[in-house]
Scaffold this active site. Sequence first.
Site, PDB file in Angstrom:
ATOM      1  N   GLU A  16       0.821  -1.207   0.000  1.00 19.23           N
ATOM      2  CA  GLU A  16       0.000   0.000   0.000  1.00 19.23           C
ATOM      3  C   GLU A  16       0.860   1.264   0.000  1.00 19.23           C
ATOM      4  O   GLU A  16       0.381   2.358   0.314  1.00 19.23           O
ATOM      5  CB  GLU A  16      -0.929  -0.011   1.222  1.00 19.23           C
ATOM      6  N   PHE A 188     -15.731 -15.397   0.684  1.00 18.32           N
ATOM      7  CA  PHE A 188     -14.878 -14.237   0.439  1.00 18.32           C
ATOM      8  C   PHE A 188     -13.525 -14.484   1.095  1.00 18.32           C
ATOM      9  O   PHE A 188     -13.454 -14.847   2.277  1.00 18.32           O
ATOM     10  CB  PHE A 188     -15.536 -12.984   1.026  1.00 18.32           C
ATOM     11  N   VAL A 189     -12.443 -14.300   0.343  1.00 18.85           N
ATOM     12  CA  VAL A 189     -11.092 -14.576   0.825  1.00 18.85           C
ATOM     13  C   VAL A 189     -10.263 -13.296   0.734  1.00 18.85           C
ATOM     14  O   VAL A 189     -10.274 -12.609  -0.289  1.00 18.85           O
ATOM     15  CB  VAL A 189     -10.416 -15.683  -0.015  1.00 18.85           C
ATOM     16  N   LYS A 190      -9.546 -12.979   1.812  1.00 25.14           N
ATOM     17  CA  LYS A 190      -8.711 -11.779   1.790  1.00 25.14           C
ATOM     18  C   LYS A 190      -7.531 -11.945   2.742  1.00 25.14           C
ATOM     19  O   LYS A 190      -7.571 -12.774   3.670  1.00 25.14           O
ATOM     20  CB  LYS A 190      -9.525 -10.539   2.176  1.00 25.14           C
ATOM     21  N   SER A 196      -6.683  -1.828   1.425  1.00 29.10           N
ATOM     22  CA  SER A 196      -6.761  -1.310   0.058  1.00 29.10           C
ATOM     23  C   SER A 196      -7.280  -2.334  -0.949  1.00 29.10           C
ATOM     24  O   SER A 196      -7.010  -2.234  -2.143  1.00 29.10           O
ATOM     25  CB  SER A 196      -5.392  -0.782  -0.409  1.00 29.10           C
ATOM     26  N   GLU A 226     -14.560 -15.587   4.843  1.00 29.49           N
ATOM     27  CA  GLU A 226     -15.846 -15.185   5.400  1.00 29.49           C
ATOM     28  C   GLU A 226     -16.970 -15.524   4.421  1.00 29.49           C
ATOM     29  O   GLU A 226     -16.709 -15.747   3.229  1.00 29.49           O
ATOM     30  CB  GLU A 226     -15.851 -13.672   5.670  1.00 29.49           C
ATOM     31  N   PRO A 227     -18.218 -15.529   4.898  1.00 30.22           N
ATOM     32  CA  PRO A 227     -19.337 -15.716   3.969  1.00 30.22           C
ATOM     33  C   PRO A 227     -19.387 -14.591   2.950  1.00 30.22           C
ATOM     34  O   PRO A 227     -18.994 -13.455   3.237  1.00 30.22           O
ATOM     35  CB  PRO A 227     -20.570 -15.672   4.886  1.00 30.22           C
ATOM     36  N   ASP A 231     -26.792 -10.205  -0.832  1.00 29.65           N
ATOM     37  CA  ASP A 231     -27.506  -8.923  -0.913  1.00 29.65           C
ATOM     38  C   ASP A 231     -26.792  -7.927  -0.010  1.00 29.65           C
ATOM     39  O   ASP A 231     -27.279  -7.577   1.062  1.00 29.65           O
ATOM     40  CB  ASP A 231     -28.960  -9.125  -0.488  1.00 29.65           C
ATOM     41  N   ILE A 232     -25.611  -7.469  -0.450  1.00 32.36           N
ATOM     42  CA  ILE A 232     -24.697  -6.730   0.430  1.00 32.36           C
ATOM     43  C   ILE A 232     -24.753  -5.229   0.202  1.00 32.36           C
ATOM     44  O   ILE A 232     -24.873  -4.750  -0.927  1.00 32.36           O
ATOM     45  CB  ILE A 232     -23.251  -7.239   0.241  1.00 32.36           C
ATOM     46  N   GLU A 337     -14.271  -4.386   9.188  1.00 30.98           N
ATOM     47  CA  GLU A 337     -12.871  -4.149   9.540  1.00 30.98           C
ATOM     48  C   GLU A 337     -12.687  -2.701   9.954  1.00 30.98           C
ATOM     49  O   GLU A 337     -13.545  -1.846   9.719  1.00 30.98           O
ATOM     50  CB  GLU A 337     -11.945  -4.486   8.373  1.00 30.98           C
ATOM     51  N   SER A 346      -9.860   9.960   5.842  1.00 23.90           N
ATOM     52  CA  SER A 346     -11.336  10.077   5.819  1.00 23.90           C
ATOM     53  C   SER A 346     -11.812  11.527   5.920  1.00 23.90           C
ATOM     54  O   SER A 346     -12.915  11.781   6.408  1.00 23.90           O
ATOM     55  CB  SER A 346     -11.959   9.247   6.944  1.00 23.90           C
TER      56      SER A 346
END
Length: 391
Positions: A16, A188-190, A196, A226-227, A231-232, A337, A346
């Site tokens: 990053e 979902f894999v991260k 980022s 994670e799942p 409908d996110i 997160e 932000s």
Amino acid sequence: MKKKKLAVLFGGRSVEHEISVITALQLMNVIDVTQYEIIPVYIAQTGRWYVGDNLLFKSFYRRLPNSLKEAQEVALLPVAGSKGLTYLNSRRNDILPVDIYFLAFHGTFGEDGCIQGMLEMADATYTGCGVLPAALGMNKYQCKMMLKAAGIPVLPAALVDRRDAQKSLEAVREQILATPGLEQLPLFVKPCNLGSSIGIGVAKDERTLNACLVNTFRYDSHAIVEPCVKDILEVNVSVLEDDEITASVIEMPVSLSGVLTFEEKYLRDDGGKKTGGNESQGMASLSRIIDPQDLNPELKQAALDYAKKAFKVLGCAGVSRIDFIIDASCDQLYFNEINTLPGSLSFYLWVKSNPPLVYTELLNRIIRQAEKRQVTKLALKRQEGMRALFK
């Protein structure tokens, strides 16, 4: 009034890296120069530290690594009372005085507690989280488990060690699919320790689950699975440490693909409407809906309340951004997160808040709180004499 010397630290040994540079250039452009003398401190991807006036301009980074010849190399010595950065090319060990360090890192070796530990050893005043909250915030799995214990809703998750995957991808797949809440694909894999949207992927079947894990392990030694909420909706809140913990207005990032990618966050071409051209402006250039009016008011309030609670439970400082997921099929909110050093700090959320907080004042408040924390730390007793050695 004498200006305080403010060293802005950025770059670092992280994928990053360039996003950190963008954040730093943004904030150095709006720092209150009537109060602070800016000292840009760039940490190259080699880990070497540099200072110089040219570091204030984006053109310097476009000419790397040749442009490093125009800068001076320095180092932070983890010695209490060092009072600044040491020039490495000086025979006299000359010191560049620094009053406050403003951290603008993203990712490993900067946002994760490493730099914070060095600054603690040097008894230096620095902005943002301390060692523990920085480390916890970077580790997505440990952060989720801690906040879950505090009563904040989180999605089920499995932590996968790269060493286990190297031994047997099949055994790892079985472990993941046996985790309560992860029995069904897609998943979902991260990376567990990255941001980022780098290294992320959606596993639709066993083959793509293998591929997603392999890709994630290019960036991190651990993956979190994670799942994949169908409908996110994603909503983010920024939280600021002031005299009391304050939350910003809510944002809803807009994704064209359903999952926010690195390209959507930082490389989207907006025709010059936001960025004044095709140059990335970091997270500030992402398409978003600020304070979405059609979002359930109860979910809005829950996001604000949980964001402030998460900030407090983790012991954060400065400004953070807390990201949530909403399962729109059942109106259920989940913590996703925390970004303890969010992209662009932000600021785009605070200028839209009520009352609005302009970027320069946001930075002033972050710096003032850092100074207050340092006064408290320096007042702590650090020595108890040498009685035991002479007994």
